[in-house]
Each structure stands twice: as C-alpha cells, then as structure tokens.
Design a protein around this motif. Structure first.
Motif, PDB file in Angstrom:
ATOM      1  N   GLN A   1       9.088   0.452   4.530  1.00  0.00           N
ATOM      2  CA  GLN A   1       9.257   1.849   4.983  1.00  0.00           C
ATOM      3  C   GLN A   1       8.911   1.951   6.463  1.00  0.00           C
TER       4      GLN A   1
ATOM      5  N   THR B   1       8.731   4.700   9.983  1.00  0.00           N
ATOM      6  CA  THR B   1       8.644   6.101  10.432  1.00  0.00           C
ATOM      7  C   THR B   1       8.954   6.150  11.925  1.00  0.00           C
TER       8      THR B   1
ATOM      9  N   SER C   1      16.291   9.382   3.647  1.00  0.00           N
ATOM     10  CA  SER C   1      15.269   9.625   4.675  1.00  0.00           C
ATOM     11  C   SER C   1      14.622  11.006   4.492  1.00  0.00           C
TER      12      SER C   1
ATOM     13  N   THR D   1      12.181  14.041   6.833  1.00  0.00           N
ATOM     14  CA  THR D   1      11.677  14.435   8.155  1.00  0.00           C
ATOM     15  C   THR D   1      10.491  15.387   8.009  1.00  0.00           C
TER      16      THR D   1
ATOM     17  N   LEU E   1      10.797  10.839  11.293  1.00  0.00           N
ATOM     18  CA  LEU E   1      11.856  10.479  10.327  1.00  0.00           C
ATOM     19  C   LEU E   1      11.364   9.252   9.554  1.00  0.00           C
ATOM     20  N   THR E   2      11.272   9.355   8.259  1.00  0.00           N
ATOM     21  CA  THR E   2      10.772   8.269   7.405  1.00  0.00           C
ATOM     22  C   THR E   2      11.904   7.786   6.488  1.00  0.00           C
ATOM     23  N   PHE E   3      12.083   6.448   6.433  1.00  0.00           N
ATOM     24  CA  PHE E   3      13.135   5.878   5.563  1.00  0.00           C
ATOM     25  C   PHE E   3      12.798   4.403   5.287  1.00  0.00           C
TER      26      PHE E   3
END
Length: 582
Positions: free
Chosen positions: A35, A37, A70, A72, A90-92
C-alpha cells in the motif's frame, strides 16, 4: 486598523501565490503489492475557504481516470492565525501497471482558479522469468535460448547448466544463451537465474540435442549350415530410431524394433547367404548399413572320368566338391606300391581347392586300384572313392615253350592281360588223353599241357590266349631232350605226384586184400541132395573204404594241393600202381 490592513494584504498575497505556484506532490518508494500513500500539498499559506483537491491518474492508454481501489483524504493544517496549509492524500495498492504512469493533483480555489501538479510513478516490481527458444536442436546447429524478466529496476539475468556453478552468460533485463555447433553433450537442463533487489527467481528448461549415429551390426557373419544366424543392429539416436531388417533385393521386412533389432534365423541354409540390410529411420533421416552373411557348407565329392581304360591311355579323373569356402581336394591311391598298407600311409597324388584333377599318363596294370578323393573343409572331412581298372590285350610271354621227351610232349604257355585271359590249346582237339595244369598269379595265367605223342611231325605247337579285349596266338617251338637230360621243370608228373600216386596205390591194394578176406560162403540147397556149393560173394556192407578214397581226392583238390588235371593224372598213376601191386 493595522491588523485589518495586514489581513487584507495576506489574502491578496495568498491569492496571487496560489495561482502562480503548483502543488507539491510527495511520492514514497512504491513496491508492487504494497500500500502506498501519495500526498498533495496546496500552494500558499492563506487562510480562507478551503480549496477543492482531486487526484487523477493517466494510465498506459493516455486517458485520465481514477486509480481503482484508491481512497483520498483532506485535511487543513493551521499554521498561524492567518495561515493554513491544505493537504490531500491518495492511498492505493501499488502494482506493476502503475509503473511509469502519471498521477496529477488538481486544486480548485475560490473563484474557479485551478492549479495542478503531477509526477511519474516508479513501482518496484518483478514478473516471472520467461525463457524463449527451441528446446530441441539438431546436432551441429546453434542453440539459442533467451531469458527475460520484466522488472523495475531491471534484474540481473544469469545462465548456467544444472549441476554446474559456471555462469555461461549474464546480462541485465534479458540474457541470450547461444551455443554454436551443438553436440549431445549440450543436452540437459539449463537454469535461468534472475536477481532483483533482494529476490532471486529461477526457471529451468530441458534441452535435447537431436542426433543419430551410424547403425552398428554385431553377430557372426560366417555360420555353418544348420546353425543359428543371430544379428543385432543398434542405432544410438534421439529420439530412438525405427530399426528394420531386410535382405538386399527384397522388400520384405524380416524384423523391426525401436532402437535395436535382432534378426534370428534358426537352422541356417545356403539360401540364407547374402547381404542383409539394417535400415534406421530417424525423423526425416534414413540410414542403412549392409552386412554379408556366409553359410558354410560342403556336399559329397563327385568324381567324373572314365574308370576303365586301356593300357597306355591317360587316366583323367576330376573330383569336385560343392562347398563354401572351397574345400581342399586331395587325391590318394589306396593300391599304390609306394604305399604302406600295414601302416595305412597314402601317397598324395594331387590336390587343389574346390576341384582337383588326377592325370596319369601312359597307364599300366600297376595303376589299377582304388583312388580316393578327400575333401577337407573347416572341421569336416568327406571322402569318395572310385575303382580304376586298366585293361590290356592278352600277351603271350617269350618264355613259353614245348619240350618233347620219351614220347611225352609238355608245353608251357604263359600269358598276361586284363581282364584275366584264358589259354586254349588247339592241339588237344586231336587227343583224348592229356593233362592240363593251370596256375594264376595277379594278371598272369600259366597253362601246362602234357600228352603222349608218337611220330609228331610238327615242329611247333600253337597257344591261343584271349580276353574280352582281344586274342593273341603264338607258335611254341618244340625242344627235344634225351631221357637222361630231362628238364624237371617241364615234366608232366613231378616227384611229389609220383610219391602220392604210389602211396594211394599201396593203400588201395591193401583195401582190396581186406575185401578178399571178408568174402563169405553162400550155401545153396538143391532139392534132392545135400551137396554144398561154395560161391564167392563180394561184401557190399563196407562202402566206407571207397568213401575214404573219394574224400582223400576231394581234400587234395579243395585245398588247392592239386588242380583237376593233376588229380586226373594221380588217378591214372594210382591205377597202374594198384594193378602192379595185386
């Protein structure tokens, strides 16, 4: 008042700064499967209403979209009473598809003023090892294998052979192993090793070098008739070849198998001799190997030529033997005088291979006899014999003669020939009483005739000798001798014959005397008187005496003591002695 003026100034500065600066995008180290960010910080430190921040992602297709999965978040950080910092995250989950793609942070201020900032994503990832190239290569061709690994950063690729620590080739991202003129030794498993950061990946591949060798034939190429023919044809190849046995000139497959084929023929005959072909079919190739098979054999010797020939001609006998390999032919004369019949030794007359001809020029009677042809073949000897007869016309020898003494004419005629001749005396046609003595030795006949003559006016006596080949005649001269000078060799009656005749006469006289003593009186009575009449009657009850005399003469004749003519002469002289004795 001052504070109000200062606040108004800051708002103006923030508005101008927000428009001229771009947001700052912070991207950490991205690793596939982990993951991540991303942080976007809006430019300016002004207070007031919060701007609108959005994230967009431009993939490989070039179209802007949102990163799937994702999330946010937005937050405002107050720095002073009049300044604030606006931040969006933004996390994915990072993946290889995000690598080398662009991400953009857009900020919309109050009054529809927009500014944006972006960056290219770099994701650390590695895919599976991929090997390309043919796994089967023909012997003599080039082996090409390429190992590639999709990764970031690029991986170190190394080629090696299983079980070996030697690095055959290495490169970054992709490595090609190239082997020129491949051999069977290059067959086996090859290992591609990819080193990526702290990871090591491997992939194996099995390489086969296709090859074929010349067919190899083992087995005895020469066998005896009746033995077993056993031939094995093997071909070293990959993949295994199809092996077929056939005979040269024939389309019939005698036997076939894979890799190796054995031709097995029980009780080999001469018909099995010849060339046999081992054919190996390997993929698109066909190889052949021939072998010549010989069946050894021998037949009974055959003798040709005349076995009955005339004296003086040429004896020509040929002995031939059908065999393989050719037999050694040897002629031997079993009846030759030079041979020792006691020891069984033979005289070798002539020898040759396969066929031998015996030639004897100007043959004589001594060349008659049995001739043997001996054929010597490996571990075998066979023979065949033939009897040779040398025939010649009868011939009267010069030693033949006649002797006249005291009115007794004795003639000796000696003749030789083959077949054995017979001797005739034309003189005997005019005489009833005579004595003939005939002896035979090998091919010689000796005829002696004795008879009484008075006033013989001829000076010669004719002797006739003949056999089936012809007739010979000769007039023998008569030689007269006195009584005192007698040639004992031409006398008709020898001393032995006179003695035997005398003894027989004495015995016969004694027998008669005995018979007289055994006479009996026979009385006969006449009617009316008693006178006795004496009558001499010879007894018939003793035939043993006459049987004894007959057996005695039979013994003399049967055991060759005397011939018929001599027995007749003995009887005559026995008769004379007998009458003089009584």
């Amino acid at each position: 008042m001052f504070v109000l003026i200062w606040a108004t100034f800051l708002l103006c500065v923030c508005a101008e700064t927000g428009l001229s600066q771009k947001p700052r995008v912070k991207i950490p180290t991205l690793t596939e499967g982990q993951q991540a960010t991303l942080t976007c910080v809006a430019p300016g430190l002004c207070s007031g209403s919060a701007p609108e921040i959005t994230w967009t992602w431009r993939g490989a297709g070039g179209t802007e979209s949102y990163i799937t999965g994702s999330s946010t978040s937005f937050r405002t950080k107050t720095l002073t009473a009049f300044t604030q910092r606006h931040i969006s995250t933004l996390t994915f989950n990072s993946s290889a598809e995000h690598h080398n793609t662009n991400v953009t942070c857009k900020i919309r201020f109050t009054g529809e003023k927009i500014t944006e900032g972006g960056s290219t994503l770099k994701v650390n990832y590695v895919k599976e090892v991929n090997i390309t190239g043919g796994t089967n290569v023909k012997e003599g061709e080039t082996l090409n294998l390429t190992c590639s690994v999709e990764s970031f950063p690029p991986s170190l690729i190394m080629w090696s052979k299983l079980g070996s620590d030697i690095t055959l080739h290495n490169d970054t991202g992709s490595a090609t192993l190239s082997i020129i003129n491949a051999t069977t030794g290059h067959s086996g498993q090859y290992v591609c090793t990819a080193k990526h950061m702290n990871n090591t990946l491997q992939e194996n591949i099995n390489i086969t070098v296709i090859y074929i060798r010349t067919p190899q034939i083992i087995g005895n190429t020469i066998i005896k008739e009746g033995d077993v023919l056993n031939l094995t044809c093997s071909v070293e190849s990959f993949p295994p070849s199809l092996i077929m046995w056939s005979k040269l000139g024939s389309d019939i497959i005698l036997h076939n198998d894979t890799g190796s084929a054995t031709l097995y023929i029980i009780n080999g005959t001469t018909g099995h001799s010849g060339q046999y072909v081992c054919t190996a079919k390997h993929m698109n190739n066909t190889l052949q190997e021939n072998i010549n098979i010989t069946v050894m054999y021998i037949r009974t010797p055959q003798i040709t030529g005349n076995t009955i020939i005339k004296e003086g001609d040429v004896l020509n006998l040929t002995c031939s033997v059908e065999s393989f390999p050719p037999a050694v032919i040897m002629w031997r004369d079993l009846s030759s005088k030079t041979n020792s019949k006691d020891t069984g030794a033979y005289t070798d007359l002539q020898n040759d291979s396969g066929s031998a001809t015996l030639v004897i020029q100007n043959v004589t009677a001594e060349d008659s006899g049995q001739y043997t042809c001996t054929a010597t073949h490996p571990d075998t000897t066979v023979t065949s014999s033939v009897s040779v007869i040398v025939s010649w016309f009868s011939k009267i020898q010069d030693v033949s003669e006649c002797v006249l003494q005291a009115e007794v004419l004795t003639c000796v005629c000696i003749s030789e020939g083959f077949p054995l001749p017979t001797i005739k005396w034309p003189l005997l046609g005019n005489h009833k009483e005579y004595a003939i003595k005939t002896t035979v030795s090998n091919h010689t006949v000796n005829s002696t005739v004795s008879l009484k003559v008075k006033n013989h006016g001829n000076s010669t006596v004719e002797c006739v000798s003949n056999n089936e080949k012809g007739e010979a005649k000769k007039n023998l001269m008569i030689r007269s001798v006195s009584d005192t000078v007698a040639d004992s060799s031409v006398l008709n009656v020898g001393y032995l014959e006179i003695i035997i005749a005398f003894l027989i006469g004495v015995v016969l006289s004694a027998v008669v005397c005995c018979l007289i003593k055994k006479c009996s009186r026979k009385k006969t009575k006449n009617s009316g008187n008693l006178d006795e009449t004496l009558e001499m009657v010879t007894s018939q009850d003793d035939p043993q005496v006459f049987m004894f005399i007959w057996l005695f003469f039979f013994f003399l004749h049967n055991y060759k003591v005397f011939n018929c003519a001599q027995i007749s002469s003995l009887l005559k002289y026995t008769y004379l002695v007998f009458w003089f004795s009584i």
